[in-house]
Write a protein that holds these residues in place. Structure first.
Motif, PDB file in Angstrom:
ATOM      1  N   VAL A 337       0.832  -1.200   0.000  1.00 53.86           N
ATOM      2  CA  VAL A 337       0.000   0.000   0.000  1.00 53.86           C
ATOM      3  C   VAL A 337       0.871   1.257   0.000  1.00 53.86           C
ATOM      4  N   ALA A 338       1.929   1.256   0.804  1.00 51.25           N
ATOM      5  CA  ALA A 338       2.821   2.418   0.853  1.00 51.25           C
ATOM      6  C   ALA A 338       3.451   2.676  -0.510  1.00 51.25           C
ATOM      7  N   GLU A 341       0.777   4.151  -2.959  1.00 54.58           N
ATOM      8  CA  GLU A 341       0.484   5.549  -2.642  1.00 54.58           C
ATOM      9  C   GLU A 341       1.627   6.466  -3.056  1.00 54.58           C
ATOM     10  N   GLU A 342       2.853   5.998  -2.970  1.00 53.31           N
ATOM     11  CA  GLU A 342       4.005   6.829  -3.279  1.00 53.31           C
ATOM     12  C   GLU A 342       4.301   6.896  -4.770  1.00 53.31           C
ATOM     13  N   VAL A 371      -6.808   2.331  -0.777  1.00 52.07           N
ATOM     14  CA  VAL A 371      -6.226   2.511  -2.113  1.00 52.07           C
ATOM     15  C   VAL A 371      -7.041   1.841  -3.214  1.00 52.07           C
TER      16      VAL A 371
END
Length: 455
Positions: A337-338, A341-342, A371
């Motif tokens: 997920v990180a 998102e990035e 997300v």
């Protein structure tokens, strides 16, 4: 030549024999039967130095990076990883390539008489025969000795202390991030799981340790202290000094224990992969120079610039973008997920999610919810897969009924997800599909997408 006599036919027969054994998620807390089988074969696991890789998340990617760095140093490398995505032959690689179906079958035939001898003794003692994973480990060690390889990079299958690979005497032990997973086998606390993982630390080995939760770190460091081994810690002696996004990946400056490596282009997504790269560099520094000699910067750039990690935030199609990621526990899902998102800008992202029964599906879905605009619940062919109806009920509690769709067959799920993504994105721009939840669902989806190119 009949189908049974063809390399693919022989591979199917061998695989059927292997999967008829106790499955790899039902680890037996023992090492003696594997040692006995290897002794009958002449102890092939002691014929070459070993880098042993344990941990909860990032093991396969780190193993592949270590392999690639070693090969750039002109070493012949054997690599043992698990689980596989599409073919069981992926688990045993030499010179960066999986062994052929023919070679895999030959190795099985070579070890089969000795496996049968150990099986017979175990059954006579009222114990289970060698498991699927135990036989695979024996096969890998034998294949590496026969090649022969200069070094083997061996990924732990499950845990550490009682894993079938833990018969090796590693020159370097790497422990990637530890989190809660396989709690029914390894224990339900970080301390218990870390103690199992720390079992790969042996006297005389150099240890490369990823940044850990305090509870896990303390257990591993105490094991190292008791054995008097040197430890290189992420965030202290090694790490990612700088990181910026780049086309197709990320540009890194890596701090090893002996060198500083600038302008390293890593064609993989996510901060977690940058951290894996730092561990890999430190492991190779430890192996080649005891952690005291820097590697050639150009060699590091060439190796890591050419690395891949199939099924790990892998882009399989650009329009709509189809990603696959084998995150199968909360820690892996959080890293996924990180990274999304990035690094990605989707206007409408649809998930295709299938989870195995022993996993924390609820937490994984909660992490994915922010997300994903919609989710298609499906399943792999694994007998351990959570039924679609059961997972859909859980998904509806988290996403709401309007955002949840179901498809029993994975190919139908992929087609539905593509249609939903394109319909939800203005003019189809920014449409994306993410396949995740288990290694098995990603492996099957990847096989469909790569082989058939239907979507």
């Amino acid at each position: 030549m009949s189908d049974e006599q063809s390399p693919e036919g022989r591979l199917r027969q061998v695989f059927a024999e292997l999967v008829a054994r106790t499955p790899e998620d039902r680890m037996q807390p023992r090492l003696d039967p594997v040692r006995e089988c290897l002794a009958l074969l002449g102890d092939p696991h002691l014929a070459y130095p070993v880098i042993h890789v344990a941990g909860t998340n990032g093991k396969s990617s780190t193993t592949r990076m270590i392999d690639r760095l070693l090969r750039e140093h002109h070493l012949r490398v054997g690599r043992f990883t698990s689980p596989h995505l599409v073919s069981v032959t992926e688990r045993i690689s030499i010179d960066g390539e999986p062994v052929t179906p023919e070679r895999f079958a030959e190795v099985h035939e070579d070890v089969a008489p000795y496996v049968a001898m150990v099986d017979g003794r175990l059954r006579a003692a009222g114990q289970p025969a060698l498991t699927y994973f135990e036989v695979l480990a024996v096969m890998a060690f034998a294949a590496f000795a026969d090649a022969p390889v200069d070094v083997a990079v061996v990924e732990v299958g499950l845990g550490g202390t009682w894993d079938a690979t833990n018969v090796v005497q590693p020159q370097v032990a790497v422990i990637t991030p530890i989190s809660l997973d396989h709690t029914e086998v390894l224990g339900d606390s970080l301390e218990e799981i870390a103690a199992e993982k720390a079992g790969v630390v042996k006297p005389g080995a150099l240890v490369v340790l990823a940044r850990q939760p305090d509870a896990a770190r303390d257990v591993v460091l105490e094991r190292c202290r008791q054995l008097g081994v040197r430890v290189a810690r992420e965030g202290v002696e090694l790490g990612v000094a700088e990181r910026t996004l780049a086309v197709g990946g990320q540009l890194l400056t890596l701090a090893g224990t002996a060198g500083h490596y600038e302008e390293v282009l890593l064609p993989l997504h996510g901060e977690h992969q940058a951290r894996n790269a730092a561990l890999a560099v430190a492991a190779v520094e430890a192996f080649l120079g005891g952690g005291q000699t820097a590697l050639e910067a150009d060699v590091v750039r060439a190796a890591l610039g050419d690395v891949d990690s199939p099924g790990r935030l892998e882009v399989l199609r650009p329009s709509p973008t189809i990603l696959v990621d084998a995150a199968h526990n909360p820690a892996g899902t959080a890293a996924l997920v990180a990274a999304i998102e990035e690094e990605f800008a989707f206007s409408h992202l649809v998930g295709v999610v299938g989870v195995l029964a022993d996993k924390d599906a609820g937490t994984m879905l909660e992490l994915l919810e922010p997300v994903l605009d919609e989710i298609v619940v499906s399943r792999s062919l694994s007998p351990r897969a959570v039924p679609v109806e059961e997972l859909a009920v859980l998904a509806e509690e988290i996403f709401g009924e309007d955002r949840v769709h179901t498809a029993e067959a994975l190919d139908d799920a992929l087609q539905l997800a593509v249609n939903l993504a394109e319909a939800g994105a203005a003019d189809g721009l920014g449409a994306g599909v993410l396949v995740t939840g288990s290694v098995t669902v990603v492996g099957e989806a990847r096989a469909l997408l790569v082989r058939e190119r239907r979507w």
